[in-house]
Design a protein around this motif. Structure first.
Motif: not given
Length: 95
Positions: A5-20
């Motif tokens: 999910p982090a790679e798919r969203t460009g986020a650097r954390t799992t939490e941010a990836a979940d929000v995105i």
């Protein structure tokens, strides 16, 4: 290969990836609603155009289009004008 999910969203954390991911799902739902409303607007516009043409009027009412442009511009600024132009073209065709 599975993409995280982090790679798919460009986020650097799992939490941010979940929000995105959650926010993107909401955006997709909103986009579907917007597209539905645009289709509804196109149908209503077709009724208006048909009534105008049947009564001997022109296909396009430029003063009304200026009102629409002004409304979108006031609400959304300069991009609103572009959005309104696109909507008008979708609803009445190119002039």
């Amino acid at each position: 290969m599975t993409v995280s999910p982090a790679e798919r969203t460009g986020a650097r954390t799992t939490e941010a990836a979940d929000v995105i991911t959650g926010a993107r799902e909401r955006i997709d739902t909103l986009d579907d609603r917007i597209i539905g409303l645009i289709h509804e607007r196109m149908a209503v516009s077709a009724v208006i155009q048909e009534a105008r043409i049947t009564s001997g009027g022109r296909r396009v009412n430029l003063s009304r289009e200026m009102e629409v442009l002004g409304h979108y511009s006031e609400a959304l600024g300069r991009p609103g004008t572009s959005l309104a132009m696109t909507l008008l073209e979708l609803c009445r065709g190119r002039i």
